[in-house]
Structures are given as C-alpha cells and as structure tokens.
Design a protein around this motif. Structure first.
Motif, PDB file in Angstrom:
ATOM      1  N   LEU A   1      32.732   4.180  -4.804  1.00 49.21           N
ATOM      2  CA  LEU A   1      32.004   5.070  -3.898  1.00 49.21           C
ATOM      3  C   LEU A   1      30.937   5.871  -4.643  1.00 49.21           C
ATOM      4  N   SER A   2      31.258   6.334  -5.845  1.00 49.13           N
ATOM      5  CA  SER A   2      30.231   7.046  -6.633  1.00 49.13           C
ATOM      6  C   SER A   2      29.092   6.097  -6.959  1.00 49.13           C
ATOM      7  N   ALA A   3      29.455   4.836  -7.271  1.00 46.75           N
ATOM      8  CA  ALA A   3      28.412   3.863  -7.608  1.00 46.75           C
ATOM      9  C   ALA A   3      27.498   3.632  -6.402  1.00 46.75           C
ATOM     10  N   VAL A   4      28.078   3.543  -5.220  1.00 37.82           N
ATOM     11  CA  VAL A   4      27.266   3.320  -4.018  1.00 37.82           C
ATOM     12  C   VAL A   4      26.381   4.546  -3.763  1.00 37.82           C
ATOM     13  N   ARG A   5      26.977   5.720  -3.894  1.00 39.69           N
ATOM     14  CA  ARG A   5      26.196   6.943  -3.644  1.00 39.69           C
ATOM     15  C   ARG A   5      24.985   6.995  -4.573  1.00 39.69           C
ATOM     16  N   ASP A   6      25.228   6.738  -5.860  1.00 44.32           N
ATOM     17  CA  ASP A   6      24.135   6.796  -6.825  1.00 44.32           C
ATOM     18  C   ASP A   6      23.100   5.701  -6.533  1.00 44.32           C
ATOM     19  N   THR A   7      23.582   4.519  -6.195  1.00 42.18           N
ATOM     20  CA  THR A   7      22.666   3.397  -5.940  1.00 42.18           C
ATOM     21  C   THR A   7      21.750   3.715  -4.759  1.00 42.18           C
ATOM     22  N   LEU A   8      22.333   4.270  -3.695  1.00 39.87           N
ATOM     23  CA  LEU A   8      21.503   4.572  -2.529  1.00 39.87           C
ATOM     24  C   LEU A   8      20.537   5.724  -2.822  1.00 39.87           C
ATOM     25  N   ALA A   9      20.973   6.641  -3.690  1.00 40.58           N
ATOM     26  CA  ALA A   9      20.052   7.721  -4.069  1.00 40.58           C
ATOM     27  C   ALA A   9      18.843   7.136  -4.801  1.00 40.58           C
ATOM     28  N   GLN A  10      19.093   6.113  -5.626  1.00 37.51           N
ATOM     29  CA  GLN A  10      17.991   5.468  -6.359  1.00 37.51           C
ATOM     30  C   GLN A  10      17.052   4.728  -5.406  1.00 37.51           C
ATOM     31  N   ILE A  11      17.623   4.109  -4.392  1.00 40.65           N
ATOM     32  CA  ILE A  11      16.794   3.401  -3.402  1.00 40.65           C
ATOM     33  C   ILE A  11      15.905   4.420  -2.677  1.00 40.65           C
ATOM     34  N   LYS A  12      16.525   5.527  -2.307  1.00 42.56           N
ATOM     35  CA  LYS A  12      15.767   6.579  -1.592  1.00 42.56           C
ATOM     36  C   LYS A  12      14.621   7.086  -2.471  1.00 42.56           C
ATOM     37  N   LYS A  13      14.934   7.250  -3.767  1.00 45.20           N
ATOM     38  CA  LYS A  13      13.918   7.748  -4.699  1.00 45.20           C
ATOM     39  C   LYS A  13      12.722   6.778  -4.742  1.00 45.20           C
ATOM     40  N   GLN A  14      13.038   5.485  -4.792  1.00 42.66           N
ATOM     41  CA  GLN A  14      11.953   4.493  -4.849  1.00 42.66           C
ATOM     42  C   GLN A  14      11.119   4.520  -3.557  1.00 42.66           C
ATOM     43  N   ILE A  15      11.798   4.723  -2.422  1.00 45.06           N
ATOM     44  CA  ILE A  15      11.058   4.795  -1.151  1.00 45.06           C
ATOM     45  C   ILE A  15      10.102   5.992  -1.191  1.00 45.06           C
ATOM     46  N   ASP A  16      10.653   7.122  -1.651  1.00 42.28           N
ATOM     47  CA  ASP A  16       9.831   8.347  -1.690  1.00 42.28           C
ATOM     48  C   ASP A  16       8.655   8.194  -2.649  1.00 42.28           C
ATOM     49  N   GLU A  17       8.941   7.579  -3.808  1.00 45.48           N
ATOM     50  CA  GLU A  17       7.872   7.425  -4.803  1.00 45.48           C
ATOM     51  C   GLU A  17       6.725   6.578  -4.261  1.00 45.48           C
ATOM     52  N   GLN A  18       7.062   5.615  -3.418  1.00 41.09           N
ATOM     53  CA  GLN A  18       6.006   4.766  -2.843  1.00 41.09           C
ATOM     54  C   GLN A  18       5.402   5.383  -1.590  1.00 41.09           C
ATOM     55  N   GLY A  19       5.995   6.476  -1.148  1.00 43.66           N
ATOM     56  CA  GLY A  19       5.515   7.124   0.065  1.00 43.66           C
ATOM     57  C   GLY A  19       5.700   6.265   1.312  1.00 43.66           C
TER      58      GLY A  19
ATOM     59  N   ASP B   1       0.843  -1.194   0.000  1.00 42.76           N
ATOM     60  CA  ASP B   1       0.000   0.000   0.000  1.00 42.76           C
ATOM     61  C   ASP B   1       0.877   1.242   0.000  1.00 42.76           C
ATOM     62  N   SER B   2       0.499   2.158  -0.826  1.00 42.73           N
ATOM     63  CA  SER B   2       1.253   3.405  -0.848  1.00 42.73           C
ATOM     64  C   SER B   2       1.121   4.074   0.525  1.00 42.73           C
ATOM     65  N   GLY B   3       2.231   4.620   0.983  1.00 44.91           N
ATOM     66  CA  GLY B   3       2.204   5.326   2.259  1.00 44.91           C
ATOM     67  C   GLY B   3       2.290   4.401   3.458  1.00 44.91           C
ATOM     68  N   LEU B   4       2.626   3.131   3.210  1.00 43.87           N
ATOM     69  CA  LEU B   4       2.724   2.156   4.298  1.00 43.87           C
ATOM     70  C   LEU B   4       3.778   2.584   5.325  1.00 43.87           C
ATOM     71  N   SER B   5       3.481   2.363   6.583  1.00 47.57           N
ATOM     72  CA  SER B   5       4.470   2.635   7.634  1.00 47.57           C
ATOM     73  C   SER B   5       5.153   1.338   8.018  1.00 47.57           C
ATOM     74  N   ILE B   6       6.447   1.362   8.015  1.00 43.47           N
ATOM     75  CA  ILE B   6       7.208   0.141   8.325  1.00 43.47           C
ATOM     76  C   ILE B   6       8.133   0.453   9.500  1.00 43.47           C
ATOM     77  N   ASP B   7       8.052  -0.366  10.534  1.00 46.95           N
ATOM     78  CA  ASP B   7       8.871  -0.095  11.719  1.00 46.95           C
ATOM     79  C   ASP B   7      10.358  -0.222  11.426  1.00 46.95           C
ATOM     80  N   ARG B   8      10.674  -1.295  10.735  1.00 44.80           N
ATOM     81  CA  ARG B   8      12.080  -1.636  10.627  1.00 44.80           C
ATOM     82  C   ARG B   8      12.361  -2.235   9.253  1.00 44.80           C
ATOM     83  N   ALA B   9      13.457  -1.786   8.628  1.00 39.61           N
ATOM     84  CA  ALA B   9      13.873  -2.363   7.342  1.00 39.61           C
ATOM     85  C   ALA B   9      15.391  -2.509   7.369  1.00 39.61           C
ATOM     86  N   ALA B  10      15.911  -3.273   6.411  1.00 38.92           N
ATOM     87  CA  ALA B  10      17.363  -3.433   6.343  1.00 38.92           C
ATOM     88  C   ALA B  10      17.827  -3.235   4.911  1.00 38.92           C
ATOM     89  N   LEU B  11      18.981  -2.591   4.791  1.00 40.16           N
ATOM     90  CA  LEU B  11      19.553  -2.286   3.482  1.00 40.16           C
ATOM     91  C   LEU B  11      20.749  -3.209   3.253  1.00 40.16           C
TER      92      LEU B  11
END
Ligand code: SF4
Ligand code: SF4
Length: 975
Positions: free
Chosen positions: A361-379, A315-325
């Motif tokens: 390091l640039s690859a990791v930075r970009d990859t994590l930015a993409q993960i963050k973007k996906q989190i935001d897009e799903q709310g 569900d969009s906007g789901l609240s999740i207590d705990r996640a792991a990267l």
C-alpha cells in the motif's frame, strides 16, 4: 606440533583458521567468494604467510572447493562430517548432535565415540536436500524482499512477534509465493517475518530431521545459528527447548576440523605459486556458442517497435478528456502508467516503477504520487480518469484506489504488448518471481502458461547469480555479452544450475562466460518449461524488467536464431496493459452503486489527492469458525467500509461481493450430498446385537469420492459404525505434509492427513482398499488402471503414519474393479471374514453396496442430463476436469467451482457429463489410465458442444497428468 591451517571453501565464502601448537584457534576471516574461490584462498594464504611469517604448515581443506584445492596444491581434502567430528572432538567432546544451517545448506549429524579408536565417528547424517528454503541466503533474500534494513533487524522483529503468519516451509518457492500472497493481502510485516523464521525451522524438521535422534549435547552451527528467532522456532519445532547451544566457532568448525585432520605438510610459498599458476590457466571444458544479439551479429539495429509514447512530444498544458491509470502491483515491484488515446494510438502520459519492499500500500501511494507529480510538471489537464489494477496485489490495491477494473497479469501483459506494437503474437514475460508465455491472435489470448514452481527462469534467479558473481545487476547483461565460451550449465532446476556454476566458478572460468552461461540456462529453462511444445508465432515481444538485461535478449536470440522485440519500457507493460484495458472498457457505473466498492464490486477511482491523503488501517485475525483457522486480513480506509481477504469460505469478504452466481446450482455440493446420503439404512443391521459395534474409519482423499457409497453401505449393512475422515481442512493438510515421506504429489500427501484424522478420531479399524483398476464399461478400451500412487497408497500411508503400531487394524484389500463381480465377491467376503462376518452376510452387504453405488451414479448422470438439457444454446458453461480427489475436494481444488460461479458462469464437474456415451477408442485405444480416458471423453464432448469450455485441475508433481494433459489438448483441438 607444526602450526596447522584449515580452509572451508564453500559455494559462497571461504573460511580460514590457524590452529596453534597448544590447540588454540585463531580465525583468519570469512571472505565472500565473488566468483573467484581459488583467488580468495590464495589471498588468505598470502595474508597468513605475511602476518605470521610461516613457511610451512600442515594444511587441510573441506567444503565444495576442497578437492580442487587438493589437486592444485596437494593439501588434504577432508570430508565435511569428518572435519566436524575432529573439531568437536577437540573443542566440544560432549557434543553428540550437530544442526547446521549455513548460507546454502542444512545438515544434521549424529556422532558417537568409537570405543576402539576413541575418536568421534559419524553415526547418522542427513547432509541436505538441496532445498534453499532452510538456508541463510533465503533468509537474506526474504529480509531484502520485506525491506528490512538487515538480517539482524529481520530476526529481531521475528523474535518479538508471537503470532507468526502461517507459511509453507516445504520449499523456498512455495514459501516465497505464500509470502507474496500474504503481504499483497495486507498481512503485517512482523507476522510474515516471524512466519519466515518458523517456516525455515519447519523445513528443517520435515526435510532434514524427520525421524532423526537428537542426542545431547546439541550444537547449532553455521551462520543461521546466530539468528535468535531461528533458534527459538527450531527449538520449538524439534522439541529441544534448552538443549541447543551455539558454540564459539559456530561458522568455522569445518575449517578447524580440516586443519586438525590434515596430515600433509605444505610449503606455503610453493602453494601460493601453484595457485597463481592455476589462476592464470583457464579450465578446459566443452563450451557453448557465445551469445550475441542479432544486432551484434548482423549489424542491424532494426526492430520495428514504434514507441508510442514520448512525454516530450505532448504540448505542455494539453487538455485531455479521458485517461486511464493502470497499476501493476507485484511481489517485487510496483508499476503504474497513465495512458490516453491520441489519433488512434495509445500514449503513455506518465509512468513510474519502484520496488514494492514488502509494503504494497505504501508502494502504491508513493507510485501514484509520482504519477501525479509528472502530470503536474507537464501541466496536463485531464477530465476523467478510470483505473485498473493487475498483479498479485490487485484486489487489495483495487479497494485502496477505487479501481473500476481488476485484471489478471496475463490479460494485462497481452494488452500492454498490443499497446506497443500491433503485430506482436507471442510474449515472453519474465518478472521478479514468475514468468509467462502468452500467445495472441490479434487481441485474443489463445494460449498461455505461467512458470510453475521453478524459479530458474525468473529475475530473482538472475539477481541471486549476479550477487554470487559479484556483478551489479545493471551490468550483468553487458558483462555477459563479453563472453567467448559460456559453459553449458544445467538448466533443469535452479539448484542444478547453481551447482554447475559453482563447479565452473571453482575452476576459474571467467565471469563473462559464467554470466552468459547463466543467461543461457535461464532461457533454456524458460523455453523448455514455460513454452514447451507450444507454438511460437512470428513476432516475439520480450517483456518484464528482465528484458533490460541484454544478456538475456542475446541468449534468446542465440538459442532461437531469430530476433526478439523488446518494447521500449518492458518493465511497465503490465501497467500500460491494465490502463489500456480500463481505457477501452471506459466503465461508467451507476451513481447509486459507486459508494458500495468492495472486492469485485463497483468502484470508482478515488483520485490522486484522496489516495495521498487517506488514512487506512490494515490488520489481521485468526478465524476460529472451523478447523481451517484462516488468517483473515483486513483493510479499512478512514470512514470507509472494512474489506476482508484470505477467508477461505468468504464468510467475511462475501459482503462486498457481487454474487453473480447466486442463481446457479452448486453441482459440487449437490454431488457431495448425494454421495454422503446415498446409503440410507432401510432396516436394522442384522448382526449388530451380538457383536461389538466396531468403529471403522474410511479415509477421504484419493478414490473415496468414487466409491464411498459402496464402502459405507457394505460396512453399515454388516453392523459397523462407519466413520469417514473430516472434509479436508488446513489441519489435515498440515498433518499430511508433516508425515508424508519423499516428495509425491500434493493429493497423496494430503491423503496421509486423512489417516491422521482417523487416528485422532480413535477408530478401531481403517478400511482403505487399494484400487488397482476401476470398472471399464467400454470393451474397446482394454485398460482401466489407476496411478501407481493410488495402488500403493494404503500400504505406504499406513506404514508411514504407523497405523498398526497405534493398535488400529488396517484392512486394505486390492480391488481390481475391472475384473467384475466374482472378484468383488471374493474380496468383500474376505473383508467380512476378517471383521467376523459370514460369507453369506458379506455377500448380502455387497449386494446392497453395489446397488447403492449404481443408484448414486445414475442419479448424478440424470442430474447432469437435466442441467445440460436446460442450458440455453447461447449460454456458456465451464466443465471442470480433474481426478476424483481434486474434483470433489474444495480444499484441493481451491474451490474452483465456486470461483467460476462467482463470475456468473455455470460450473459443471466432468462426471455430470454423459462420459460413457463417448467412445474414444478410435483415437486413444491404448490409454491405460481410466482417469485419463475420462478426461479425453470429456474433451471430446466439450469439443462437440459449443456451449462448453474446459477448466483442467492438475497438480505439480503429477506424473500421469504431465503426459495426460497434452493428450487432452490434442483431443480438445484447442489450446
Ligand atoms: S474457512 Fe471460513 S469459517 Fe473456516 S476458518 Fe476460514 S473464514 Fe473461518
Ligand atoms: S495421478 Fe497424479 S495426482 Fe493422482 S495420485 Fe497419481 S501422481 Fe498424484
């Protein structure tokens, strides 16, 4: 003179030239083969006919496809050295030496003019060793790996850098793995670029040019000759500054020579017709069963892997207590996955995959930015995130992102498989550069194997072959599935697979069958080399990006005759697995420790925003603290602590480490001390007054650590100064690799370096007995032989490094220790005689030596008993199993003892166990090698003592270990 046409049909390109009546050369192009060499020749010939209006010409060909061309159209095939001789004679008659570096091969040729015929003839040649590390394709591959726009940019950067990173140049695979480790530890790209160019020049020197004469003038030809950085390093390595030149026709001399040496005149239109006819006719060859997926064969598209993640199901906007990267940072690709647990199942909330492109390091930075973007897009709103890293860049990345957990790839892949499917018990994982086999029992890893030095079963091999066949990688699998009769390519080695493929390619076998043949060769290589005799369970998961290749899946299913499960997102299983491990561990560090961070220390995930915004610096310096001269890399976040990597002794990085093993005894160091101090002169040596005090060098390596107390006491008692070579360091290793001939095992090569070290120390004599057999205390075991390398080592090494030519005496008696006291007396009396001592003096010195050796051995045994007796029943210790030269040499065993103790686990070298108390003759009466017998004794003791685990140190290219290690497993009764 009629016009002449020359072809050079290589494995990668076809080159053509026309040589006119007046001897001038008109190049006709260099065309990539793309899987159809004869088609390219036909097209080029048709072009020549069309543009020049020729009907007949004298035609010659050289290169891998020359004989095929001769068979089809009857043009002359000219052997490559002869073609070069002809071209040089015509264009550069003063040239005597040729260095060739092409896309696939390296060559050395020395020419001399024949006084009778007046022609240039080949006087000496080395036409290559099939190693790819000196080739142009390797340079191209490296340029792409390190994300340079093209080879010119790569060469320019390398030329401008005056501090090349140190890389192994002996083998493409080793060079590549060195590169991986360097850039994953933050070594600047320009230094790696320069290091690659230096390494291929070194490879040429050691593999091709060793012992060769470079007579002026020296022509450097082949595509690589256009690379200014290679020119610079090659001139440096070979000491040829100012003597090398690159001729105008540097890439087409072979074709020119073929044209000049050819004698047969050919009707060109007939030749084109014959080529067309040949192209219509496929080669007759014994083919393999075509590959096909189980679904193709049975129509069953089943497979019961339930993808447990579908972003859209949340569900969009789901609240999740705990996640792991989880972040999986490999040499080729960087992957990340964010997971959580919902209703007892792991769900992937976001994931991303990209190329590492040489900048982790640039690859990791970009990859994590993409993960963050996906989190935001799903709310998604996430309470707490913990992180884990895996892959070859896991340590640096962990410091960068503040990962709580660092896990190796095996654990991460196993965990990833379990996240997708509960009953997976076998994993085949194939990544860009490596491959793994993992066997599971539930969540427990019970066996695993990683590919050693062979690239044939990896993604890089497939990528290279796809490029060679001109097939986009994404389409490779589909093309392969259209196969009807794949050729049986040699799977034992990439080089052999490639050569076989070139043959079939030259002979018009369809690309579909070639692609399938490559998949089959890759799969057979993997199954034979990685899996071997290991057990394959009931359910196999095929993981890694290569699993997207349907041809590979089909090849596995065809060869094994059973279904292979491919997880829905096989390329990110390592990242998912790391994330799952972080989730399950749920580390909660004490707040006081959070700021500490560091390699292996306590960290907490810094958060996506902090990572995106943080500025960091990477750097490197050479430590001059000891002869190892480590290239130390540094990493520092703005305002944060500085981290160090690659310092062999951990002089710098130790500050950040939790020293879990500080309280444990260092048994390796203890034994070294006992050995070096075993002999203490109790009196003034008897004959030192009236004879010159010779300096007698004793090389370390091989059996030194077993017998040095005897040698030291014997020689010292006779009044000589005993000079052992220095403990193995980088300089000694490099010298050894440089002078060793052939490709023996690594310890044998390093032993050469110890001789060189003694030569540097200007000793008068080198004393190095040839150990044919060791003592055999167990009457039930008949043999006590050493490896043939050991038996021959002193003679081989002395002649290789030129001991006597340098005015140093070499004393290398054959020692059959198994024969007992009488034999030793005879041998040591003779050694004494050669050194000017009487029999009586020698026997007295031997007496002392044997006593010192015996005392030393008993002392080690007593210490071992003490350690084992005080080891609590619930405490685990790792027994390190190895041969004397690997067990006792931290440079050769990568300081394995320290690495184990850093984990807080006691490391016990095998010789501290009461090995002689075990009689293995009931199961192994014919074990001929004493070292293998000792391993088996240790295996039995470990099996019988629940506190003990085994760590076996072995070497690629060790013949005896290749069969001895499986015996160890049998005796140990565990994987
Ligand atoms: S081993 Fe230690 S002291 Fe020696 S060069 Fe490397 S970091 Fe420096
Ligand atoms: S036993 Fe193996 S490692 Fe030892 S010298 Fe022989 S081949 Fe080399």
């Amino acid at each position: 003179m009629p016009e002449r046409i020359g072809f050079d049909v290589g494995s990668d390109t076809v080159k053509a030239v026309v040589v006119l009546d007046d001897g001038s050369v008109e190049p006709q192009g260099i065309v990539p083969i793309k899987g159809r060499p004869m088609l390219r020749v036909k097209e080029m010939l048709a072009d020549i006919v069309r543009t020049r209006g020729l009907r007949r010409a004298v035609c010659g060909a050289t290169g891998a496809g020359a004989s095929t061309l001769r068979e089809i159209v009857g043009i002359d095939a000219v052997h490559e050295p002869n073609a070069l001789a002809a071209a040089l004679d015509a264009l550069y008659p003063e040239v005597r030496t040729v260095i060739e570096m092409g896309r696939e091969a390296q060559k050395y040729l020395l020419f001399e003019r024949d006084p009778v015929s007046g022609r240039l003839l080949v006087e000496d040649a080395n036409l290559g060793n099939k190693c790819a590390s000196g080739s142009g394709s390797f340079l191209d591959h490296m340029a792409a790996r390190l994300n340079y726009t093209d080879i010119h940019e790569f060469a320019r950067v390398a030329l401008e850098c005056d501090n090349p990173a140190s890389l192994s140049g002996r083998c493409a695979v080793f060079t590549e793995s060195d590169i991986t480790h360097l850039y994953q530890k933050g070594t600047p790209r320009d230094r790696i670029a320069a290091g690659v160019h230096q390494a291929i020049s070194r490879n040429y020197r050691s593999a091709i040019a060793r012992g060769k004469e470079f007579r002026d003038r020296i022509a450097f030809i082949g595509g690589v000759s256009e690379n200014a950085a290679v020119r610079k390093y090659l001139a440096e390595e070979l000491g040829l500054d100012g003597r090398i030149f690159v001729p105008e026709h540097n890439r087409t001399l072979g074709a020119i020579g073929a044209a000049l040496r050819a004698e047969s005149e050919v009707d060109l239109r007939d030749a084109i017709d014959l080529l067309e006819e040949h192209l219509r006719k496929p080669l007759e060859y014994p083919g393999c069963e075509p590959i096909g997926t189980r679904a193709q064969r049975t129509g069953d598209t089943g497979g019961d892997v339930r993808p447990r993640f579908r972003l859209s199901t949340l569900d969009s906007g789901l609240s999740i207590d705990r996640a792991a990267l989880g972040v999986d940072i490999g040499s080729v690709s960087t992957k990340a996955a964010l997971v959580t647990e919902i209703d007892g199942e792991f769900v992937v909330l976001a994931s991303y995959y990209r190329r590492t492109n040489g900048d982790p390091l640039s690859a990791v930075r970009d990859t994590l930015a993409q993960i963050k973007k996906q989190i935001d897009e799903q709310g998604l709103r996430i309470g707490k995130i913990t992180a884990a890293t895996t892959g070859s860049g896991r340590y640096l990345t962990a410091d960068y992102i503040g990962a709580e957990l660092v896990r190796n790839e095996i654990s991460a892949q196993a965990s990833g498989a379990r996240a997708f499917c509960n009953d997976i018990d076998t994993i085949f994982e194939i990544g860009g550069q490596d491959s793994k086999y993992i066997r599971l029992d539930g969540d427990v890893i019970i066996d695993f194997e990683m590919n050693k030095a062979c690239a044939a079963g990896t993604g890089a091999f497939l990528e290279k072959q796809a490029a060679r066949l001109g097939i986009p990688l994404e389409e490779f699998g589909d093309v392969a599935l259209r196969n009807t009769r794949p050729p049986d390519l040699d799977w034992t080695c990439t080089v052999f697979s490639e050569s076989a493929m070139v043959y079939y390619q030259q002979n018009n076998v369809p690309v579909e069958d070639l692609a399938a043949g490559i998949c089959l060769a890759s799969v057979k290589n993997y199954l034979n080399k990685n899996v071997g005799n290991r057990e394959i369970g009931k359910k196999i998961a095929f993981q890694g990006a290569v699993a997207f290749n349907k041809g590979m899946v089909a090849a596995y299913e065809t060869v094994l005759g059973r279904e292979i499960v491919v997880p829905p997102y096989p390329h990110i299983t390592g990242a998912v697995g790391a994330a799952r491990l972080a989730y399950l561990a749920n580390p909660t560090p004490p707040s006081s420790a959070i700021a500490k961070g560091g390699n292996g220390g306590v960290r907490t995930f810094k958060g996506f925003d902090a990572i995106a915004e943080a500025k960091y610096e990477i750097g490197s310096f050479e430590c001059k603290g000891c002869p190892n001269r480590c290239d130390v890399n540094t990493f520092q976040m703005e305002g944060g602590p500085k981290y160090f990597y690659n310092d062999r002794c951990e002089k710098f990085s130790a500050v950040h480490k939790k020293n879990l093993g500080a309280h444990l005894p260092d048994l390796f160091a203890e034994r070294e001390r006992m050995m070096m101090e075993a002999y203490q002169p109790s009196h003034r040596p008897p004959s030192a007054d009236h004879l010159p005090r010779l300096r007698i060098g004793v090389p370390r390596g091989l059996m030194f650590s077993e017998l040095y107390p005897l040698y030291n006491a014997f020689l010292s008692e006779l009044g000589f100064e005993v000079v052992p070579s220095d403990p193995t360091n980088k300089h000694i290793i490099e010298m050894g690799l440089d002078v060793a001939i052939g490709e023996p095992c690594f310890p044998f090569k390093v032993a050469h370096g110890h001789y060189m070290n003694l030569i540097e120390k200007r000793v008068d004599v080198i004393f190095a007995p040839r150990i044919i057999s060791t003592e055999q205390p167990n009457r039930n075991l008949r043999q006590a032989q050493t490896c043939p390398y050991l038996q021959a080592a002193p003679d081989v090494i002395a002649s290789c490094v030129g001991v006597t030519e340098r005015g140093i005496r070499h004393i290398a008696p054959a020692l059959h220790l198994k024969r007992g006291r009488k034999h030793l007396e005879r041998v040591f009396a003779e050694v004494g005689r050669q050194l000017g001592r009487s029999r009586k003096q020698s026997l007295a010195a031997l007496e002392v030596g044997l006593k010192v050796l015996e005392d030393f051995r008993r002392k080690v045994e007593r210490r071992g008993a003490e350690v084992l007796n005080t080891l609590p029943p619930d405490q685990v210790a790792f027994i390190v199993i190895g041969r004397p030269y690997t067990l006792w040499d931290p440079a050769l065993n990568m300081d394995i003892g320290k690495k184990i103790q850093d984990l807080g686990i006691l490391a016990i070298p095998q010789d501290f166990l009461p090995l002689e108390s075990v009689d293995i003759s009931d199961s192994w009466p014919n074990a001929y090698s004493r070292q293998i017998q000792k391993k088996l004794m240790a295996a039995r003791l470990i099996r019988q003592d629940s506190r003990l685990r085994a760590v076996v140190v072995t070497y690629f290219a060790c013949g005896p270990d290749s069969f001895g290690n499986p015996f160890f497993k049998v005796e140990r009764r565990a994987p």
